[in-house]
Write an enzyme that holds these catalytic residues in place. Structure first.
Site, PDB file in Angstrom:
ATOM      1  N   GLY A  20       0.774  -1.097  -0.112  1.00  0.00           N
ATOM      2  CA  GLY A  20      -0.059  -0.095  -0.116  1.00  0.00           C
ATOM      3  C   GLY A  20       0.933   1.362   0.109  1.00  0.00           C
ATOM      4  O   GLY A  20       0.553   2.140  -0.756  1.00  0.00           O
ATOM      5  N   ARG A  24       7.284   1.678   1.290  1.00  0.00           N
ATOM      6  CA  ARG A  24       7.739   0.451   1.409  1.00  0.00           C
ATOM      7  C   ARG A  24       8.262  -0.174   0.318  1.00  0.00           C
ATOM      8  O   ARG A  24       8.768  -1.193   0.243  1.00  0.00           O
ATOM      9  CB  ARG A  24       6.380  -0.358   2.165  1.00  0.00           C
ATOM     10  CG  ARG A  24       6.308   0.058   3.571  1.00  0.00           C
ATOM     11  CD  ARG A  24       5.245  -1.290   3.970  1.00  0.00           C
ATOM     12  NE  ARG A  24       5.092  -1.032   5.262  1.00  0.00           N
ATOM     13  CZ  ARG A  24       4.313  -1.510   6.117  1.00  0.00           C
ATOM     14  NH1 ARG A  24       3.307  -2.324   5.459  1.00  0.00           N
ATOM     15  NH2 ARG A  24       3.831  -1.305   7.256  1.00  0.00           N
ATOM     16  N   ARG A  43       2.230  11.200  -8.801  1.00  0.00           N
ATOM     17  CA  ARG A  43       1.622  11.146  -7.497  1.00  0.00           C
ATOM     18  C   ARG A  43       2.418  10.834  -6.438  1.00  0.00           C
ATOM     19  O   ARG A  43       1.712  10.480  -5.403  1.00  0.00           O
ATOM     20  CB  ARG A  43       0.214  10.505  -7.654  1.00  0.00           C
ATOM     21  CG  ARG A  43      -0.905  11.365  -8.378  1.00  0.00           C
ATOM     22  CD  ARG A  43      -1.910  10.622  -8.478  1.00  0.00           C
ATOM     23  NE  ARG A  43      -2.829  11.516  -9.445  1.00  0.00           N
ATOM     24  CZ  ARG A  43      -4.145  12.215  -8.962  1.00  0.00           C
ATOM     25  NH1 ARG A  43      -4.426  11.898  -7.736  1.00  0.00           N
ATOM     26  NH2 ARG A  43      -4.846  12.603 -10.008  1.00  0.00           N
ATOM     27  N   ARG A  87      -0.312  -8.748  -3.407  1.00  0.00           N
ATOM     28  CA  ARG A  87      -0.322  -7.675  -2.399  1.00  0.00           C
ATOM     29  C   ARG A  87       0.407  -8.093  -1.336  1.00  0.00           C
ATOM     30  O   ARG A  87       0.141  -9.210  -0.796  1.00  0.00           O
ATOM     31  CB  ARG A  87      -1.993  -7.404  -2.048  1.00  0.00           C
ATOM     32  CG  ARG A  87      -1.978  -6.617  -0.729  1.00  0.00           C
ATOM     33  CD  ARG A  87      -3.367  -5.869  -0.603  1.00  0.00           C
ATOM     34  NE  ARG A  87      -3.607  -5.743   0.970  1.00  0.00           N
ATOM     35  CZ  ARG A  87      -2.977  -4.625   1.429  1.00  0.00           C
ATOM     36  NH1 ARG A  87      -2.013  -3.835   0.928  1.00  0.00           N
ATOM     37  NH2 ARG A  87      -3.247  -4.586   3.033  1.00  0.00           N
ATOM     38  N   SER A  90      -0.448  -4.873   5.501  1.00  0.00           N
ATOM     39  CA  SER A  90      -0.713  -5.296   6.683  1.00  0.00           C
ATOM     40  C   SER A  90      -2.116  -5.380   6.939  1.00  0.00           C
ATOM     41  O   SER A  90      -2.759  -4.969   6.249  1.00  0.00           O
ATOM     42  CB  SER A  90      -0.111  -4.114   7.641  1.00  0.00           C
ATOM     43  OG  SER A  90      -0.790  -2.845   7.338  1.00  0.00           O
ATOM     44  N   ASP A 204      -1.750  -4.951  13.807  1.00  0.00           N
ATOM     45  CA  ASP A 204      -2.695  -4.726  15.025  1.00  0.00           C
ATOM     46  C   ASP A 204      -3.705  -5.688  15.104  1.00  0.00           C
ATOM     47  O   ASP A 204      -3.809  -6.498  14.610  1.00  0.00           O
ATOM     48  CB  ASP A 204      -3.030  -3.148  14.754  1.00  0.00           C
ATOM     49  CG  ASP A 204      -4.104  -3.112  13.676  1.00  0.00           C
ATOM     50  OD1 ASP A 204      -3.237  -2.559  12.645  1.00  0.00           O
ATOM     51  OD2 ASP A 204      -5.209  -3.483  13.407  1.00  0.00           O
ATOM     52  N   ARG A 217       8.416  -3.407  12.638  1.00  0.00           N
ATOM     53  CA  ARG A 217       7.447  -3.586  11.447  1.00  0.00           C
ATOM     54  C   ARG A 217       8.393  -3.949  10.182  1.00  0.00           C
ATOM     55  O   ARG A 217       7.901  -4.979   9.333  1.00  0.00           O
ATOM     56  CB  ARG A 217       6.951  -2.258  11.057  1.00  0.00           C
ATOM     57  CG  ARG A 217       5.931  -2.011  11.890  1.00  0.00           C
ATOM     58  CD  ARG A 217       5.012  -0.679  11.755  1.00  0.00           C
ATOM     59  NE  ARG A 217       4.052  -0.526  12.645  1.00  0.00           N
ATOM     60  CZ  ARG A 217       2.865  -0.424  12.331  1.00  0.00           C
ATOM     61  NH1 ARG A 217       2.476  -0.517  11.286  1.00  0.00           N
ATOM     62  NH2 ARG A 217       1.972  -0.291  13.534  1.00  0.00           N
TER      63      ARG A 217
HETATM   64  N1  HPA Z   1      -8.389  -2.166   9.687  1.00  0.00           N
HETATM   65  C1  HPA Z   1      -8.333  -2.010   8.153  1.00  0.00           C
HETATM   66  N2  HPA Z   1      -7.274  -2.118   7.589  1.00  0.00           N
HETATM   67  C2  HPA Z   1      -6.110  -2.343   8.301  1.00  0.00           C
HETATM   68  C3  HPA Z   1      -6.305  -2.679   9.672  1.00  0.00           C
HETATM   69  C4  HPA Z   1      -7.359  -2.420  10.401  1.00  0.00           C
HETATM   70  O1  HPA Z   1      -7.586  -2.610  11.452  1.00  0.00           O
HETATM   71  N3  HPA Z   1      -4.925  -2.803  10.065  1.00  0.00           N
HETATM   72  C5  HPA Z   1      -3.978  -2.812   8.950  1.00  0.00           C
HETATM   73  N4  HPA Z   1      -4.787  -2.519   8.043  1.00  0.00           N
END
Ligand code: HPA
Length: 234
Positions: A20, A24, A43, A87, A90, A204, A217
């Site tokens: 994304g 990175r 962009r 892809r 995270s 997370d 990370r």
């Molecule tokens: N929600 C949506 N997208 C995400 C999250 C999340 O908690 N963590 C990483 N990408």
């Protein structure tokens, strides 16, 4: 050149990794590819092409969310002939057994909608991963000894969620994690006969509230890049 990608024809490899975050993409290209050159800066959505173990690879940022990923994946597929799109990103963990730092291979992606909703109308299309890529990624992850989960994920349209009941239903139905891009990637790959997979690091956790410290990370992200590369060329 396309509207959103400044690369010349031939600058993009048949295998494309899509994080994304464009920075990175830069880090992964500098860390894992040989002779990486920047092929897109439009962009600030950086893209790089180089080689990995002799194979040409492009690493192109997708931006966040399905509408952004859809623009880049459409142009990579339709204008540059990308065949394999993985892809690397995270996600938020959604099961107790899924721990922060673990890797999830997304077998299917549930959604409220994708940018492709207009095609399907009342039909609930089930976006799913390419089996060969999924199998190869699973073997690569197992060799590396990372905590691994293979199953369904939820591609949400929102990070700041006002509908916790939807997350509860996803958790109740065994969904492993939530992110915001994979369902549209899988749908586009299906439409155009290409291979797609999402390899996700749990950054997370929606149940425990735990989050990956920033210094961890990079390491976790590196495992994911190598799993994606090994799967692409297995
Ligand atoms: N929600 C949506 N997208 C995400 C999250 C999340 O908690 N963590 C990483 N990408």
């Amino acid at each position: 050149m396309t509207i959103h990608i400044g690369a010349n024809p031939g600058d993009i490899a048949e295998t494309v990794l899509m994080p994304g975050d464009p920075r990175r993409a830069k880090w992964a290209a500098e860390t894992f590819l040989e002779d990486a050159t920047c092929v897109n800066e439009v962009r600030g959505m950086l893209g790089f092409t180089g080689t990995w173990k002799g194979h040409r690879v492009t690493i192109q940022g997708s931006g966040m969310g399905m509408p952004s990923l859809s623009i880049y994946a459409n142009e990579l597929i339709r204008d540059y002939g990308a065949q394999t799109l993985i892809r690397i990103g995270s996600c938020g963990g959604m099961q107790e057994a899924v721990k922060v730092r673990d890797v999830i291979l997304a077998m299917t992606c549930s959604t409220l909608s994708t940018p492709s909703r207009g095609i399907f109308r009342e039909l609930n299309f089930a976006p799913c991963a390419d089996w060969g890529l999924l199998q190869a990624a699973q073997q690569s992850a197992q060799r590396r000894g990372v905590g691994l989960h293979v199953g369904g994920i939820y591609s949400s349209d929102v990070f700041y969620d006002e509908r916790p009941d939807l997350n509860e239903q996803m958790i109740r139905h065994g969904i492993l994690g939530v992110e915001m891009e994979a369902a549209e990637l899988y749908t586009l790959a299906a439409r155009h006969g290409r291979r797609a997979l999402a390899v996700l690091t749990v950054s997370d956790h929606l149940i425990t509230g735990e989050a990956l410290p920033s210094e961890d990370r990079e390491r976790s992200f590196g495992d994911m890049v190598e799993i994606a590369l090994e799967a692409a060329f297995a």
